[in-house]
Design an enzyme around this catalytic site. Structure first.
Site, mmCIF file in Angstrom:
data_model
loop_
_atom_site.group_PDB
_atom_site.id
_atom_site.type_symbol
_atom_site.label_atom_id
_atom_site.label_comp_id
_atom_site.label_asym_id
_atom_site.label_seq_id
_atom_site.Cartn_x
_atom_site.Cartn_y
_atom_site.Cartn_z
ATOM 1 N N GLU A 74 -3.929 6.922 -1.383
ATOM 2 C CA GLU A 74 -3.696 6.924 -2.830
ATOM 3 C C GLU A 74 -3.981 8.287 -3.490
ATOM 4 O O GLU A 74 -4.730 8.389 -4.452
ATOM 5 C CB GLU A 74 -4.494 5.792 -3.482
ATOM 6 N N ASN B 77 -1.138 7.068 2.822
ATOM 7 C CA ASN B 77 -0.874 5.675 2.450
ATOM 8 C C ASN B 77 -0.998 5.521 0.938
ATOM 9 O O ASN B 77 -1.915 6.072 0.329
ATOM 10 C CB ASN B 77 -1.936 4.819 3.170
ATOM 11 N N GLU C 101 0.324 -2.971 3.459
ATOM 12 C CA GLU C 101 -0.583 -3.888 2.732
ATOM 13 C C GLU C 101 0.223 -4.923 1.952
ATOM 14 O O GLU C 101 -0.079 -5.228 0.797
ATOM 15 C CB GLU C 101 -1.485 -3.105 1.763
#
Ligand code: G3I
Length: 361
Positions: free
Chosen positions: A175, A216, A281
């Protein structure tokens, strides 16, 4: 969750539907005639799992899990049977692994790695550098660039070395960007500048040269400013021979915000850079109560995102952010939303589960 008459009736219907689905699964008839032909009678051979089906395409199908849930044996049975990739949802994060500076605790991550190995499952390890769930000792003071660089390198290399040879991949930086594609102003960015990302990748690679290294993030499923930022960064890192193997698209989707229709194009452009991609996710939340219509739409989305991954050669696999609504993070973070996963709170498969099977078949 508010318990309205409508909500209760809907839940009863869903529970009945779930119970029926469970019976069908138990009887080995879940996948319809084509599946039955392959899977044989229930007593003779276990039915094929999501992992089996994904493997036929050279992909994996994974789930996140978390330590407190591991005492739930009905839960761990399906976790062990159905998936071939496991992500610890919290146990490998900085607050858990280095609770005091220089004092490492790998108990939580080790427990999940041990369980996964017992079931011949691989590990997507998560995560080394993230602005969230940091220990107090790190956030409570300011650091010079030299100090923080040493702290970061030691954290990354100690953890990656501990799991060397035991994990398939690492989410090295999680992130790192804002929605508009600018760098997130984390302690790492503010103290070290954008170069912390390349450094983190290099340090992780030194510590485990065989682990696949990922960046990610969420909201990068569609082509847009945030995924463009990853595309530009990935291109630059590849040009500089920084050890980056893949981009993880978290795919925390919500029915009320629409499906990311450019997902496949987006996956493809990262492939063209020579990178793997993965849906890391996945969940598809909805405003509660769940209705048959919403669950059907959710199933379509799960089918579509599975299709998108299968259609792009370097999309290596899909991980759901836990597999059952019983242990989803959604209700605690988005009050009034939930029902995001392919299995319901009673661990019965939902329409989404059957849609994933259809896509994988
Ligand atoms: O450990 C404490 C426990 O001691 C305490 O009793 C309990 C009471 O609330 O809280 C526990 O901490 C919780 C922690 O999970 C471990 O269970 C935190 O409150 C809770 O906020 C935390 O949530 C996690 C969240 O990351 C934090 O941002 C979720 O479980 C986890 O699934 C979620 O995962 C993230 C990914 O890492 C990155 N992408 C987004 C995804 C969803 O937020």
């Amino acid at each position: 969750m508010p318990s309205t008459a409508h909500g209760t009736a809907a839940r009863t219907r869903l529970t009945l539907a779930g119970a029926l689905a469970s019976l069908l699964v138990a009887a080995g008839v879940a996948g319809g005639p084509a599946a039955r032909a392959h899977e044989g009678p229930a007593h003779a051979k276990p039915r094929t799992t999501l992992a089996d089906l994904a493997q036929r395409h050279g992909r994996y199908f994974g789930s996140a899990t978390d330590n407190p849930e591991l005492t739930d044996t009905a839960y761990t049975k399906t976790l062990g049977d159905e998936f071939d990739m496991i992500t610890p949802g919290n146990g490998m994060k900085w607050y858990a692994t280095e609770p005091r500076q220089g004092v490492f605790d790998f108990t939580a991550g080790d427990e999940i790695v041990g369980l996964a190995r017992a079931h011949h499952q691989k590990i997507r390890a998560h995560t080394l550098v993230w602005h969230s769930q940091l220990p107090d000792w790190l956030t409570a003071r300011t650091w010079t660039a030299d100090e923080l660089r040493a702290v970061l390198k030691n954290h990354i290399q100690t953890e990656v070395r501990h799991y060397r040879g035991k994990v398939y991949s690492w989410d090295v930086v999680n992130e790192a960007f804002n929605e508009d594609g600018t760098y997130r102003e984390t302690v790492f960015y503010k103290t070290l500048g954008p170069g912390y990302i390349a450094d983190a990748l290099r340090w992780a690679h030194e510590a485990d040269p065989r682990a696949k290294l990922y960046l990610n993030d969420y909201n990068i499923e569609a082509v847009g400013p945030k995924s463009d930022a990853y595309y530009a960064l990935a291109k630059e890192l590849k040009a500089r021979h920084v050890p980056l193997d893949g981009i993880g698209l978290q795919a925390h989707l919500a029915l009320q915000y629409g499906y990311p229709t450019t997902l496949e194009d987006n996956l493809r452009r990262f492939s063209r850079l020579g990178l793997d991609t993965a849906l890391t996710e996945v969940d598809v939340r909805m405003l509660l109560p769940a209705t048959e219509e919403k669950l059907a739409q959710q199933a379509d989305w799960y089918r579509d995102l599975t299709d998108a991954c299968l259609d792009v050669r370097r999309c290596v696999g899909i991980t759901v952010w836990d597999y059952t609504d019983k242990y989803s993070w959604i209700p605690a973070f988005f009050p009034g939303e939930g029902a995001a996963l392919p299995w319901d709170e009673q661990l019965a498969p939902k329409p989404a589960y059957f849609a994933i099977r259809d896509a994988l078949r």
